[in-house]
Write an enzyme that holds these catalytic residues in place. Structure first.
Site, PDB file in Angstrom:
ATOM      1  N   GLU A 112      -0.022 -16.524   0.242  1.00  0.00           N
ATOM      2  CA  GLU A 112       0.188 -15.561  -0.829  1.00  0.00           C
ATOM      3  C   GLU A 112       0.813 -16.277  -2.022  1.00  0.00           C
ATOM      4  O   GLU A 112       1.737 -17.076  -1.862  1.00  0.00           O
ATOM      5  CB  GLU A 112       1.110 -14.438  -0.338  1.00  0.00           C
ATOM      6  CG  GLU A 112       1.649 -13.516  -1.382  1.00  0.00           C
ATOM      7  CD  GLU A 112       0.562 -12.770  -2.145  1.00  0.00           C
ATOM      8  OE1 GLU A 112       0.655 -12.711  -3.384  1.00  0.00           O
ATOM      9  OE2 GLU A 112      -0.376 -12.257  -1.500  1.00  0.00           O
TER      10      GLU A 112
ATOM     11  N   ASP B  55      -7.845 -10.025   1.517  1.00  0.00           N
ATOM     12  CA  ASP B  55      -7.497  -8.756   0.872  1.00  0.00           C
ATOM     13  C   ASP B  55      -7.099  -9.067  -0.567  1.00  0.00           C
ATOM     14  O   ASP B  55      -5.921  -8.974  -0.939  1.00  0.00           O
ATOM     15  CB  ASP B  55      -6.348  -8.085   1.640  1.00  0.00           C
ATOM     16  CG  ASP B  55      -6.014  -6.697   1.105  1.00  0.00           C
ATOM     17  OD1 ASP B  55      -6.803  -6.157   0.305  1.00  0.00           O
ATOM     18  OD2 ASP B  55      -4.954  -6.167   1.468  1.00  0.00           O
TER      19      ASP B  55
ATOM     20  N   CYS C 296     -10.112  -3.475  -2.706  1.00  0.00           N
ATOM     21  CA  CYS C 296      -9.779  -2.285  -3.485  1.00  0.00           C
ATOM     22  C   CYS C 296     -10.767  -2.080  -4.630  1.00  0.00           C
ATOM     23  O   CYS C 296     -10.578  -1.191  -5.458  1.00  0.00           O
ATOM     24  CB  CYS C 296      -8.348  -2.375  -4.011  1.00  0.00           C
ATOM     25  SG  CYS C 296      -8.016  -3.847  -5.002  1.00  0.00           S
TER      26      CYS C 296
ATOM     27  N   GLU D  46     -10.469   1.974  -0.784  1.00  0.00           N
ATOM     28  CA  GLU D  46     -10.442   0.664  -0.132  1.00  0.00           C
ATOM     29  C   GLU D  46     -11.721   0.574   0.702  1.00  0.00           C
ATOM     30  O   GLU D  46     -12.239   1.598   1.173  1.00  0.00           O
ATOM     31  CB  GLU D  46      -9.224   0.524   0.777  1.00  0.00           C
ATOM     32  CG  GLU D  46      -7.897   0.617   0.077  1.00  0.00           C
ATOM     33  CD  GLU D  46      -7.484  -0.669  -0.609  1.00  0.00           C
ATOM     34  OE1 GLU D  46      -7.838  -1.760  -0.104  1.00  0.00           O
ATOM     35  OE2 GLU D  46      -6.790  -0.588  -1.642  1.00  0.00           O
TER      36      GLU D  46
ATOM     37  N   TYR E 207      -4.388 -13.952   0.712  1.00  0.00           N
ATOM     38  CA  TYR E 207      -3.843 -12.890  -0.144  1.00  0.00           C
ATOM     39  C   TYR E 207      -3.001 -11.945   0.733  1.00  0.00           C
ATOM     40  O   TYR E 207      -3.153 -10.732   0.692  1.00  0.00           O
ATOM     41  CB  TYR E 207      -4.959 -12.100  -0.832  1.00  0.00           C
ATOM     42  CG  TYR E 207      -6.039 -12.929  -1.496  1.00  0.00           C
ATOM     43  CD1 TYR E 207      -5.908 -13.350  -2.814  1.00  0.00           C
ATOM     44  CD2 TYR E 207      -7.202 -13.284  -0.812  1.00  0.00           C
ATOM     45  CE1 TYR E 207      -6.910 -14.098  -3.437  1.00  0.00           C
ATOM     46  CE2 TYR E 207      -8.201 -14.030  -1.411  1.00  0.00           C
ATOM     47  CZ  TYR E 207      -8.049 -14.430  -2.727  1.00  0.00           C
ATOM     48  OH  TYR E 207      -9.045 -15.175  -3.335  1.00  0.00           O
TER      49      TYR E 207
ATOM     50  N   GLN F 126       0.843  -1.197   0.000  1.00  0.00           N
ATOM     51  CA  GLN F 126       0.000   0.000   0.000  1.00  0.00           C
ATOM     52  C   GLN F 126       0.880   1.249   0.000  1.00  0.00           C
ATOM     53  O   GLN F 126       1.816   1.355   0.788  1.00  0.00           O
ATOM     54  CB  GLN F 126      -0.925  -0.005   1.220  1.00  0.00           C
ATOM     55  CG  GLN F 126      -1.992  -1.075   1.188  1.00  0.00           C
ATOM     56  CD  GLN F 126      -3.016  -0.861   0.086  1.00  0.00           C
ATOM     57  OE1 GLN F 126      -3.053   0.184  -0.553  1.00  0.00           O
ATOM     58  NE2 GLN F 126      -3.841  -1.863  -0.141  1.00  0.00           N
TER      59      GLN F 126
END
Length: 202
Positions: free
Chosen positions: A66, A130, A157, A192, A45, A11
């Site tokens: 991930e 996420d 997002c 977000e 994620y 981010q």
């Protein structure tokens, strides 16, 4: 302290990042509907491990998954850098987390034990998701419904794909208890959005 390699995703609003992290951690660690402590966290994620590592002091064990192997290496390195020993990171797609045969080592006062992710206590487990803009895959969501954690903490997002996935979660027996948009990109259309789902009947 976080160390990241140039070019890897993270981010990019350093002012809102601590706010976002605190909101996710606070939502994940809140007691369940019976007033019991949440003891296990699954971070899907997970990227470089931001939410997983940020939650580590509030849970017995945290697991992040991930698909980007470089990000997983960063997450492991950041855990070592911060002396965090109760987080494990798996390099695989999110769909693999509930089928993983990788035993998770849990340190307890009475000694060391191991547990598979699918055997985490559902009533005391929070799942953080996420995903990228495309949202969660149907395969992952079906596994999530079958596992049935007490709480799903969903950071998105893309509110459109989050709304699509929310419909499935509500249909699977969850209710929305909180929606919090976050403006990480001022003067653009991008936001977000953090949505909290609690399993009904808790």
């Amino acid at each position: 302290t976080f160390r990241l390699k140039a070019g890897n995703f993270f981010q990019n609003n350093p002012y809102m990042l601590p706010v976002m992290d605190d909101l996710v951690v606070d939502a994940a660690r809140k007691s369940n509907g019976r007033g019991e402590a949440m003891t296990h966290l699954i971070d899907c994620y997970c990227g470089s491990g931001l939410f997983c590592l940020g939650s580590s002091t509030h849970f017995d064990v945290c697991v992040g998954i991930e698909v980007n192997d470089l990000a997983v290496q960063e997450a492991k390195g950041n855990a070592d850098l911060n002396g965090i020993t109760n987080c494990k990171f798996v390099s695989a797609s999110a769909e693999a987390i509930f089928e993983s045969e990788d035993a998770i080592v849990v340190q307890r006062e009475e000694g060391e034990t191991t547990i598979l992710v699918r055997d985490f206590p559902r009533d005391n487990t929070a799942v953080v998701v996420d995903p990228p803009r495309k949202g969660c895959s149907e395969e992952f969501l079906e596994q999530l419904y079958a596992f049935g954690p007490s709480r799903v903490v969903y950071m998105s997002c893309d509110p459109a794909t989050q709304a699509r996935d929310a419909k499935g979660l509500v249909g699977a027996g969850y209710e929305i208890t909180s929606i919090q948009p976050l403006d990480l990109f001022p003067q653009t259309r991008h936001i977000e959005c953090l949505t909290i789902f609690e399993r009904k009947g808790m």
